[in-house]
Design an enzyme around this catalytic site. Structure first.
Site, short mmCIF file in Angstrom:
data_model
loop_
_atom_site.label_atom_id
_atom_site.label_comp_id
_atom_site.label_asym_id
_atom_site.label_seq_id
_atom_site.Cartn_x
_atom_site.Cartn_y
_atom_site.Cartn_z
N GLU A 130 -3.08 14.71 10.61
CA GLU A 130 -4.01 14.33 9.54
C GLU A 130 -5.45 14.59 9.96
O GLU A 130 -5.95 13.98 10.91
CB GLU A 130 -3.85 12.84 9.23
CG GLU A 130 -2.42 12.39 8.97
CD GLU A 130 -2.30 10.87 8.85
OE1 GLU A 130 -3.33 10.17 8.88
OE2 GLU A 130 -1.16 10.38 8.75
N HIS B 149 -6.28 12.78 13.39
CA HIS B 149 -5.20 11.94 13.91
C HIS B 149 -3.95 12.82 13.93
O HIS B 149 -3.37 13.10 12.90
CB HIS B 149 -4.99 10.72 13.01
CG HIS B 149 -6.20 9.85 12.88
ND1 HIS B 149 -6.42 9.03 11.81
CD2 HIS B 149 -7.25 9.68 13.72
CE1 HIS B 149 -7.57 8.38 11.99
NE2 HIS B 149 -8.09 8.76 13.14
N HIS C 203 -0.12 3.07 11.70
CA HIS C 203 0.70 4.21 11.33
C HIS C 203 0.89 5.18 12.48
O HIS C 203 -0.02 5.43 13.25
CB HIS C 203 -0.08 4.92 10.19
CG HIS C 203 0.60 6.06 9.56
ND1 HIS C 203 -0.09 7.10 8.97
CD2 HIS C 203 1.90 6.35 9.39
CE1 HIS C 203 0.75 7.95 8.48
NE2 HIS C 203 1.97 7.54 8.71
N HIS D 134 0.87 -1.18 0.00
CA HIS D 134 0.00 0.00 0.00
C HIS D 134 0.91 1.23 0.00
O HIS D 134 1.61 1.48 0.96
CB HIS D 134 -0.86 -0.03 1.27
CG HIS D 134 -1.81 1.11 1.41
ND1 HIS D 134 -3.16 0.99 1.15
CD2 HIS D 134 -1.61 2.39 1.79
CE1 HIS D 134 -3.74 2.16 1.36
NE2 HIS D 134 -2.84 3.02 1.76
N HIS E 79 -2.78 5.21 14.61
CA HIS E 79 -4.08 4.95 14.02
C HIS E 79 -3.94 3.91 12.92
O HIS E 79 -2.83 3.52 12.56
CB HIS E 79 -4.69 6.25 13.48
CG HIS E 79 -3.81 6.98 12.50
ND1 HIS E 79 -2.80 7.81 12.90
CD2 HIS E 79 -3.78 6.97 11.15
CE1 HIS E 79 -2.19 8.30 11.83
NE2 HIS E 79 -2.76 7.80 10.75
FE LIG Z 1 -2.03 8.25 8.75
#
Ligand SMILES: [Fe+2]
Length: 448
Positions: free
Chosen positions: A339, A363, A333, A290, A369
């Site tokens: 974010e 976040h 992450h 990803h 998260h």
């Molecule tokens: Fe993130």
């Protein structure tokens, strides 16, 4: 009412445009002749310092019925739930946060009065950082105008279209599109669908531009030709009007006896623009893993450090997922960048429940998260055939500065205080005797 189908546009991000609503209104060969055609005034508009490098210099010449200086004194007005960075009214906690959509107003409310700030960072007075707002409106602005000296406005409709009557002309924009109004440009908002709601990122920092393409080459991601700018259109109206200006975090109003949208011709490269997010050329993996979400960056405001954004505007549009032997949803992450996410329509692949159109999440820097438990289980066992994500459009405002929620955002009933519980089902699977341990799927949970 604005006829949205008849609006005309010029194409090309950052082009040097010239447009006139009356033939011959635009002076040729010089910007400031002794007398401008039609008795117009010439006015210069600088979005960057005079001495900014030519490649990043943004400025225009406007030819208007009256110069902008023909106005009175401002009076302070109540800012309602509008806030500006730095947020000092409450401390920013490191918690993950998520909000339900804020309802449309029940009382007549225009674009200005319906603004609610959820978060901000940086310092508008220092021209660093961003503000994040929700707009909700059910009353058009006809004799009221808005001007924001604190930053440019990136507007993302989520419900209903907007007809943005600006000094530079008229822009129509609806859900699935984005528009940007540079700092200091006066405008008013009509509502073709009678009501509207959406997200705004107020960029206090460097003007938004297009990200580099790197090895992808000369086209792809956002293509310059798809950015649309209005043609000149002017109002020659006199009456009892109000101009509201946001300056250094405060709102100020002044009475004005004429429409400030009186620009008959303009030339330059700093103007409002719109972009259909469906035109984004999505480029992703065709092998494995990803990739970082930076591949989906539509617009970026760079900070002083190369590659580190004051604001990245990122979308998660419809696209094919084909990665082999890959955990396809976003990975777990922790990030130095902060974010803020929202959803225009559909769903987001890391959160199948609770993150709904019109809602949002935050976040912050180093706050861990990732996918909720049921998504982890399902993705760990999914058959990895090619799959198209359709009818979904999520977005992210990502910033190098911690995004501080407002008091409203922390205390509102729209905040999902149980958000963190989506991670509570993350089980321990580790077994030192079994390298090939099976990830169990809780069918009941994953099928809801
Ligand atoms: Fe993130």
């Amino acid at each position: 009412m604005t006829d949205m189908d008849k609006l005309q546009y010029m194409h090309g991000f950052g082009n040097e445009f010239e447009t006139e609503a009356l033939p011959g209104a635009l002076p040729l060969g010089k910007f400031s002749p002794q007398r401008v055609p039609y008795g117009l005034y010439a006015e210069k508009f600088n979005s960057t310092a005079f001495t900014a490098p030519r490649s990043s210099n943004l400025r225009d010449w406007l030819y208007r019925i009256r110069p902008s200086a023909a106005q009175g004194d401002y009076r302070p007005m109540d800012s309602g739930l509008l806030r500006t960075g730095p947020i000092t009214e409450v401390a920013a906690p490191p918690n993950l946060m998520r909000w339900d959509p804020i309802e449309l107003p029940s009382n007549p409310t225009d674009f200005i009065d319906g603004l609610i700030t959820l978060a901000a960072n940086g310092d508008a007075a220092a021209q660093i950082g961003i503000g994040i707002h929700i707009y909700r409106a059910n009353r058009p602005m006809t004799d009221r105008f808005f001007c924001n000296a604190d930053g440019e406005l990136l507007i993302l409709p989520q419900l209903g279209r907007l007809a943005l009557h600006t000094e530079f002309g008229i822009l129509g924009v609806g859900p699935g599109e984005v528009c940007v109004i540079p700092r200091g440009i006066k405008f008013r908002v009509e509502l073709p669908d009678d009501e509207a709601r959406g997200y705004i990122c107020e960029n206090y920092g460097n003007s938004l531009g297009l990200p580099e393409r790197g090895p992808v080459g000369s086209t792809g991601y956002t293509n310059e030709r798809d950015f649309m700018y209005p043609v000149a259109a002017y109002e020659d109206r006199e009456g009892d009007f109000e101009l509201v200006t946001k300056f250094a975090g405060g709102l100020y109003a002044l009475d004005i006896d004429h429409s400030p949208l009186d620009v008959v011709a303009w030339t330059g490269n700093s103007a409002p623009y719109r972009y259909d997010l469906a035109r984004f050329n999505v480029i992703g993996t065709v092998s494995y893993d990803h990739p970082d979400p930076s591949i989906f960056t539509v617009l970026t405001s760079q900070s002083g450090i190369p590659g580190v954004a004051n604001l990245d505007f990122v979308i998660f549009p419809p696209r094919w997922m084909v990665a082999e032997d890959t955990f396809r949803p976003p990975w777990y992450h922790r990030n130095i960048m902060s974010e803020y996410m929202g959803l225009i329509r559909g769903f987001y692949d890391a959160k199948e429940e609770g993150f709904v159109p019109g809602g949002s999440s935050l976040h912050n820097c180093m706050s861990p998260h990732g996918p909720e438990a049921s998504v982890f289980e399902k993705a760990s066992n999914a058959e990895l055939s090619p799959e198209k994500y359709e009818n979904s459009l999520a977005f992210m405002f990502e910033s190098r500065y911690i995004i501080a929620p407002t008091k409203f955002a922390l205390e509102t009933e729209h905040r999902q205080l149980d958000y963190i519980e989506c991670y509570s089902g993350l089980k321990k699977y580790f077994d030192p005797e079994q390298p090939d341990v099976k990830i169990e799927t809780n069918q009941q949970e994953s099928e809801t």
